[in-house]
Each structure stands twice: as C-alpha cells, then as structure tokens.
Design a protein around this motif. Sequence first.
Motif, mmCIF file in Angstrom:
data_model
loop_
_atom_site.group_PDB
_atom_site.id
_atom_site.type_symbol
_atom_site.label_atom_id
_atom_site.label_comp_id
_atom_site.label_asym_id
_atom_site.label_seq_id
_atom_site.Cartn_x
_atom_site.Cartn_y
_atom_site.Cartn_z
ATOM 1 N N ALA A 1 0.832 -1.210 0.000
ATOM 2 C CA ALA A 1 0.000 0.000 0.000
ATOM 3 C C ALA A 1 0.863 1.255 0.000
ATOM 4 C CB ALA A 1 -0.938 -0.011 1.205
ATOM 5 N N GLU A 2 1.956 1.220 0.758
ATOM 6 C CA GLU A 2 2.836 2.379 0.848
ATOM 7 C C GLU A 2 3.489 2.681 -0.496
ATOM 8 O OE1 GLU A 2 2.921 -0.263 2.903
ATOM 9 O OE2 GLU A 2 2.417 0.557 4.889
ATOM 10 N N ARG A 3 3.999 1.624 -1.166
ATOM 11 C CA ARG A 3 4.622 1.830 -2.476
ATOM 12 C C ARG A 3 3.592 2.325 -3.483
ATOM 13 N NH1 ARG A 3 8.935 -1.831 -5.852
ATOM 14 N NH2 ARG A 3 8.677 -0.764 -7.835
ATOM 15 N N ASN A 4 2.407 1.740 -3.467
ATOM 16 C CA ASN A 4 1.363 2.177 -4.393
ATOM 17 C C ASN A 4 1.020 3.654 -4.193
ATOM 18 O OD1 ASN A 4 1.202 -0.332 -5.609
ATOM 19 N ND2 ASN A 4 -0.539 -0.999 -4.365
ATOM 20 N N LEU A 5 0.933 4.081 -2.937
ATOM 21 C CA LEU A 5 0.634 5.483 -2.652
ATOM 22 C C LEU A 5 1.732 6.391 -3.185
ATOM 23 C CD1 LEU A 5 -0.952 7.778 -1.255
ATOM 24 C CD2 LEU A 5 0.416 7.295 0.796
ATOM 25 N N LEU A 6 2.989 6.061 -2.875
ATOM 26 C CA LEU A 6 4.100 6.906 -3.314
ATOM 27 C C LEU A 6 4.242 6.905 -4.835
ATOM 28 C CD1 LEU A 6 6.740 6.226 -0.533
ATOM 29 C CD2 LEU A 6 5.204 8.182 -0.792
ATOM 30 N N GLU A 7 4.035 5.760 -5.487
ATOM 31 C CA GLU A 7 4.066 5.730 -6.950
ATOM 32 C C GLU A 7 2.967 6.605 -7.527
ATOM 33 O OE1 GLU A 7 5.974 1.358 -7.991
ATOM 34 O OE2 GLU A 7 3.804 1.495 -7.670
ATOM 35 N N ASN A 8 1.803 6.551 -6.921
ATOM 36 C CA ASN A 8 0.677 7.368 -7.386
ATOM 37 C C ASN A 8 1.017 8.855 -7.306
ATOM 38 O OD1 ASN A 8 -2.111 7.756 -8.216
ATOM 39 N ND2 ASN A 8 -2.472 8.438 -6.128
ATOM 40 N N ILE A 9 1.583 9.275 -6.174
ATOM 41 C CA ILE A 9 1.892 10.697 -5.990
ATOM 42 C C ILE A 9 3.085 11.115 -6.840
ATOM 43 C CG2 ILE A 9 2.716 12.426 -4.340
ATOM 44 C CD1 ILE A 9 1.107 10.894 -2.169
ATOM 45 N N TYR A 10 4.218 10.418 -6.710
ATOM 46 C CA TYR A 10 5.477 10.898 -7.283
ATOM 47 C C TYR A 10 5.736 10.445 -8.720
ATOM 48 C CZ TYR A 10 6.186 12.795 -2.765
ATOM 49 O OH TYR A 10 6.018 13.535 -1.610
ATOM 50 N N HIS A 11 4.916 9.519 -9.225
ATOM 51 C CA HIS A 11 5.013 9.134 -10.631
ATOM 52 C C HIS A 11 3.744 9.537 -11.375
ATOM 53 C CE1 HIS A 11 7.905 5.687 -9.279
ATOM 54 N NE2 HIS A 11 8.469 6.867 -9.216
ATOM 55 N N GLY A 12 2.602 9.150 -10.845
ATOM 56 C CA GLY A 12 1.338 9.396 -11.536
ATOM 57 C C GLY A 12 0.859 10.829 -11.497
ATOM 58 N N HIS A 13 1.195 11.552 -10.441
ATOM 59 C CA HIS A 13 0.769 12.946 -10.299
ATOM 60 C C HIS A 13 1.969 13.869 -10.429
ATOM 61 C CE1 HIS A 13 -3.228 11.963 -8.076
ATOM 62 N NE2 HIS A 13 -2.985 11.135 -9.064
ATOM 63 N N ALA A 14 2.729 13.642 -11.488
ATOM 64 C CA ALA A 14 3.949 14.406 -11.704
ATOM 65 C C ALA A 14 4.137 14.674 -13.191
ATOM 66 C CB ALA A 14 5.147 13.624 -11.163
ATOM 67 N N GLU A 15 4.860 15.751 -13.478
ATOM 68 C CA GLU A 15 5.167 16.143 -14.856
ATOM 69 C C GLU A 15 6.651 16.472 -14.941
ATOM 70 O OE1 GLU A 15 2.865 16.950 -17.483
ATOM 71 O OE2 GLU A 15 1.102 16.362 -16.328
ATOM 72 N N GLU A 16 7.341 15.896 -15.929
ATOM 73 C CA GLU A 16 8.718 16.280 -16.192
ATOM 74 C C GLU A 16 8.705 17.524 -17.072
ATOM 75 O OE1 GLU A 16 11.056 13.089 -17.765
ATOM 76 O OE2 GLU A 16 10.499 11.747 -16.126
ATOM 77 N N THR A 17 9.588 18.456 -16.797
ATOM 78 C CA THR A 17 9.643 19.685 -17.573
ATOM 79 C C THR A 17 11.035 20.293 -17.475
ATOM 80 O OG1 THR A 17 8.453 21.751 -18.043
ATOM 81 C CG2 THR A 17 8.808 21.207 -15.715
ATOM 82 N N ASP A 18 11.177 21.491 -18.024
ATOM 83 C CA ASP A 18 12.465 22.178 -17.959
ATOM 84 C C ASP A 18 12.238 23.675 -17.805
ATOM 85 O OD1 ASP A 18 11.896 23.229 -20.555
ATOM 86 O OD2 ASP A 18 12.901 21.543 -21.487
ATOM 87 N N ILE A 19 13.327 24.362 -17.530
ATOM 88 C CA ILE A 19 13.315 25.819 -17.428
ATOM 89 C C ILE A 19 13.803 26.341 -18.775
ATOM 90 C CG2 ILE A 19 14.314 27.814 -16.251
ATOM 91 C CD1 ILE A 19 14.607 25.966 -13.759
ATOM 92 N N ASP A 20 13.041 27.254 -19.389
ATOM 93 C CA ASP A 20 13.403 27.720 -20.731
ATOM 94 C C ASP A 20 14.625 28.633 -20.701
ATOM 95 O OD1 ASP A 20 12.604 30.398 -20.203
ATOM 96 O OD2 ASP A 20 10.684 30.171 -21.242
ATOM 97 N N GLY A 21 15.082 29.014 -21.879
ATOM 98 C CA GLY A 21 16.288 29.822 -22.013
ATOM 99 C C GLY A 21 16.186 31.192 -21.382
ATOM 100 N N ASP A 22 14.960 31.657 -21.117
ATOM 101 C CA ASP A 22 14.750 32.947 -20.456
ATOM 102 C C ASP A 22 14.578 32.797 -18.950
ATOM 103 O OD1 ASP A 22 14.878 34.453 -22.843
ATOM 104 O OD2 ASP A 22 12.783 33.952 -23.284
ATOM 105 N N GLY A 23 14.804 31.582 -18.421
ATOM 106 C CA GLY A 23 14.696 31.354 -16.982
ATOM 107 C C GLY A 23 13.268 31.207 -16.487
ATOM 108 N N ARG A 24 12.370 30.824 -17.405
ATOM 109 C CA ARG A 24 10.964 30.682 -17.030
ATOM 110 C C ARG A 24 10.537 29.224 -17.045
ATOM 111 N NH1 ARG A 24 8.678 34.660 -21.513
ATOM 112 N NH2 ARG A 24 9.647 32.943 -22.615
ATOM 113 N N LEU A 25 9.534 28.961 -16.256
ATOM 114 C CA LEU A 25 8.903 27.654 -16.196
ATOM 115 C C LEU A 25 7.462 27.845 -16.652
ATOM 116 C CD1 LEU A 25 8.846 24.666 -15.185
ATOM 117 C CD2 LEU A 25 8.205 25.587 -12.953
#
Length: 176
Positions: A79-103
């Motif tokens: 249950a603990e792993r499922n919860l953490l996977e749900n939050i930190y994998h399923g409710h997450a987005e990979e992104t970057d900071i653009d060349g002007d320093g914006r997100l």
Amino acid sequence: MARRFRGSEEVKVDAKGRVSIPAKFRRVFEASDPDWVNGRRPQLVIVYGTRDWKHLQLFTIEAMDEIDAGISRMPRGSAERNLLENIYHGHAEETDIDGDGRLVLPQKLREKIGLVDGAFFISAGDSLKVWTPEAYAEEERRLEELVPDFEPGADPLSLLNAAGAGAAAPMAGGGD
C-alpha cells in the motif's frame, strides 16, 4: 550532497502560465541536474500530488532520483509503495526551465491550486513549493500553530535532537 534551496520569492504569472524562476533557484536546478551543461535547459519534476494538495512541488532531478530509488526498494504491491508511486510518478510532470529562466506551468496544474497572476515559492530543501500567495499565508498560519512553545531565547535547532539528528544541545533560555 546536492545543493539545497534557501529562501522564498513571490513572482508574477503571465497569461500563458509562465513564471520566472529566480536565479538563486535556477542555479540549484542546474547544479542538481546531472545532464545539465551551460546552454542546456535544466530539467525538473513538478509533483502536483493528491486532491488535497494546495501547492505544487518542484523537485530537482537528483532529488527525484533519490525518491525513485527509495520507492524501488519498497515491496511491490504494498500500500505504501502504491501510494508513493501514485503521488510521485502518476501525479507528476517532467519539464524544464526555458532559455529565459521561465517555467511554464500547465493550465491543469494552475487550476488545481488556483494560480492566476502571482506565485509564491518557498524552499523545502531539495525542492521548491509553489503556492498562491493567499494559500501560503493560510499555510503559514497553520504551521505556526504547530510550533512548540519555546522558552525565551531557546534554540529551535533543539528540535533536531528530538528527531535523533544529533544536533548540538539546546541552548538555555534568555539569560541576558
């Protein structure tokens, strides 16, 4: 050990959901992205969490790698792993900071926390929390209620002793 975030900043949010990441915070994202080199965009992970989260959490790549490693060590199907996977994998987005320093914060994430024209960044060690200024003011009031009553002049680092972190002995009160 990776660099840590320190401080807080309030920034504007434009109509496209872009927020300028203050330079002191960008440097931590850069230093904590093993693939970053000058001229590349530093990567990060936005975790938007469960329904009750009123903030977004921006993690460095190194911090997210540590979280992923910890989750991977947990028993599959627990249950603990499922919860953490749900939050930190399923409710997450990979992104970057653009060349002007914006997100660019996606609309669904801005709507989730009610972000319109201002964002408040508060450091949380290896991550930054993003709140609306109003929601953070409410959170700060809630946190103040959790602070123990210290004797005048007591050192708040004494709380580390209670957590078993091996900090120096607490300072005695007042005495001046």
